[in-house]
Write a protein that holds these residues in place. Structure first.
Motif, PDB file in Angstrom:
ATOM      1  N   GLY A  42      -1.039  -4.260  -7.039  1.00  0.00           N
ATOM      2  CA  GLY A  42      -0.822  -4.808  -5.706  1.00  0.00           C
ATOM      3  C   GLY A  42      -0.242  -6.205  -5.682  1.00  0.00           C
ATOM      4  N   SER A  52       3.223   2.482   1.569  1.00  0.00           N
ATOM      5  CA  SER A  52       3.245   1.420   2.577  1.00  0.00           C
ATOM      6  C   SER A  52       3.949   1.947   3.815  1.00  0.00           C
ATOM      7  N   ALA A  94       6.004   3.284  -3.564  1.00  0.00           N
ATOM      8  CA  ALA A  94       6.246   2.402  -2.418  1.00  0.00           C
ATOM      9  C   ALA A  94       6.152   3.114  -1.073  1.00  0.00           C
ATOM     10  N   TYR A 133       0.181  -0.201  -2.780  1.00  0.00           N
ATOM     11  CA  TYR A 133       0.836  -0.415  -1.491  1.00  0.00           C
ATOM     12  C   TYR A 133      -0.121  -0.078  -0.339  1.00  0.00           C
ATOM     13  N   PHE A 134      -0.880   0.973  -0.511  1.00  0.00           N
ATOM     14  CA  PHE A 134      -1.830   1.400   0.531  1.00  0.00           C
ATOM     15  C   PHE A 134      -2.961   0.382   0.659  1.00  0.00           C
ATOM     16  N   HIS A 185      -1.792  -3.019   2.108  1.00  0.00           N
ATOM     17  CA  HIS A 185      -1.478  -2.965   3.534  1.00  0.00           C
ATOM     18  C   HIS A 185      -2.743  -2.933   4.383  1.00  0.00           C
ATOM     19  N   TYR A 186      -3.749  -2.199   3.925  1.00  0.00           N
ATOM     20  CA  TYR A 186      -4.964  -2.044   4.733  1.00  0.00           C
ATOM     21  C   TYR A 186      -6.109  -2.937   4.284  1.00  0.00           C
ATOM     22  N   ASN A 231       7.279   0.283   4.464  1.00  0.00           N
ATOM     23  CA  ASN A 231       8.433   0.821   3.744  1.00  0.00           C
ATOM     24  C   ASN A 231       8.921   2.115   4.375  1.00  0.00           C
ATOM     25  N   ASP A 278      -0.343   4.199  11.912  1.00  0.00           N
ATOM     26  CA  ASP A 278      -0.690   2.980  11.192  1.00  0.00           C
ATOM     27  C   ASP A 278      -1.780   2.208  11.935  1.00  0.00           C
TER      28      ASP A 278
END
Length: 319
Positions: free
Chosen positions: A115, A156, A153, A221-222, A225-226, A159, A197
């Motif tokens: 990350g 996300s 990627a 990426y997950f 983001h969260y 993305n 999202d």
């Protein structure tokens, strides 16, 4: 039919406008195919090379798939970091500009494994001692950490939104007759993605600060983001076999960081997760499917991938 009527029919057929052929699109993995399918809508169905249950990092193209690749007008793929088996086939494509690697697309958020923000441009994507087969060839042996650009990627949603716009623009450029449809479909897909999202952001907020372990390092990426807390992964590379020293260190980490849950992964033997958890109070979560390889392929798959990850994490990590 009288001769005058037949003549009129033939003349009208000749005068009718010739409809442009919708581009033949080939994709590498199901999430990319799903995004392209959302943009193409009823105009066409993009092909996907990775079959259900296949390993995205190590796959053998069938002759029929190689032929479809040659006949494609456009190949949309993540890039050689994700699907190295496609790299050589793309190099052999006839005609320039037929393939577009999404990792190279302007505006794409790039992260390294773990990350961390990716340093440098997309060119080269150095794996720092890692072969494309996911096995570590660095000097540190089995305890060497997976480094370099993380190719997962699409996990996300930022993305995915960027790529939807790019796909719409690229198809509109190649097929001007249907340009408005592609652009409108991309906009609608981005709107649906934004709603998903927002829901996931609200659902996953209570899970922040609750550490978990995954089978392999594919979720940066997950989690970034969260705002989720990954404590590590069993496999050091792209599903490469872990060494004893790494498993021992990870087992110690389960207690030291109060890991709540460990997640196996679809299409991979869960025995290593089970061995890791034996004798601990850490819960075993549902198998994660970051590539959607167990789902029904089609436009709904991308949303189902994100929703599935969110549901599995809520079920296991919720206080």
């Amino acid at each position: 039919m009288t001769r005058p009527a037949l003549t009129a029919l033939l003349l009208s057929a000749l005068a009718a406008p010739a409809f442009a052929e919708v581009p033949k699109v080939v994709t590498d993995i199901p999430p990319v195919q799903a995004l392209v399918a959302q943009v193409m809508g009823d105009l066409g169905s993009p092909a996907v090379l990775l079959e259900q249950g296949g390993n995205a990092h190590d796959y053998q193209l069938k002759p029929s798939q190689a032929a479809a690749l040659q006949e494609a007008d456009l190949v949309l793929w993540v890039g050689p970091e994700m699907t190295p088996w496609l790299d050589r086939a793309i190099d052999g494509l006839q005609g320039p500009g037929k393939a577009l690697a999404l990792l190279d697309a302007p505006g794409t958020l790039l992260l390294d494994f773990g990350g961390k923000p990716h340093v440098g441009g997309p060119e080269g994507h150095d794996h720092d001692g890692h072969d494309h087969d996911g096995h570590d060839h660095g000097e540190h042996g089995e305890d060497h950490h997976h480094e370099g650009l993380d190719p997962h990627a699409w996990l996300s949603p930022v993305n995915a939104g960027t790529w939807l716009t790019l796909i719409g623009s690229e198809l509109a450029r190649r097929d001007p007759e249907h340009a408005a449809t592609y652009v409108a479909n991309a906009a609608q897909a981005r709107l649906r993605l934004a709603m998903l999202d927002a829901k996931l952001m609200a659902d996953l907020a209570p899970l922040k600060g609750r550490p978990f372990v995954t089978f392999h390092d594919a979720y940066g990426y997950f989690t970034a983001h969260y705002g989720l807390s990954s404590a590590g992964s069993v496999s050091m590379g792209d599903a490469a076999e872990p060494g004893a020293a790494h498993l021992s260190a990870l087992r110690a980490k389960l207690t030291a960081t109060a890991v709540v849950c460990a997640f196996p992964e679809a299409n991979h033997d869960p025995k290593q997760i089970d061995m890791l958890l034996e004798g601990t109070t850490v819960k075993r979560g549902a198998a994660l499917d970051p590539e959607g390889s167990t789902l029904t392929y089609g436009p709904a798959l991308y949303d189902q991938v994100l929703s599935g990850l969110g549901q599995a994490m809520r079920d296991c990590l919720a206080p």
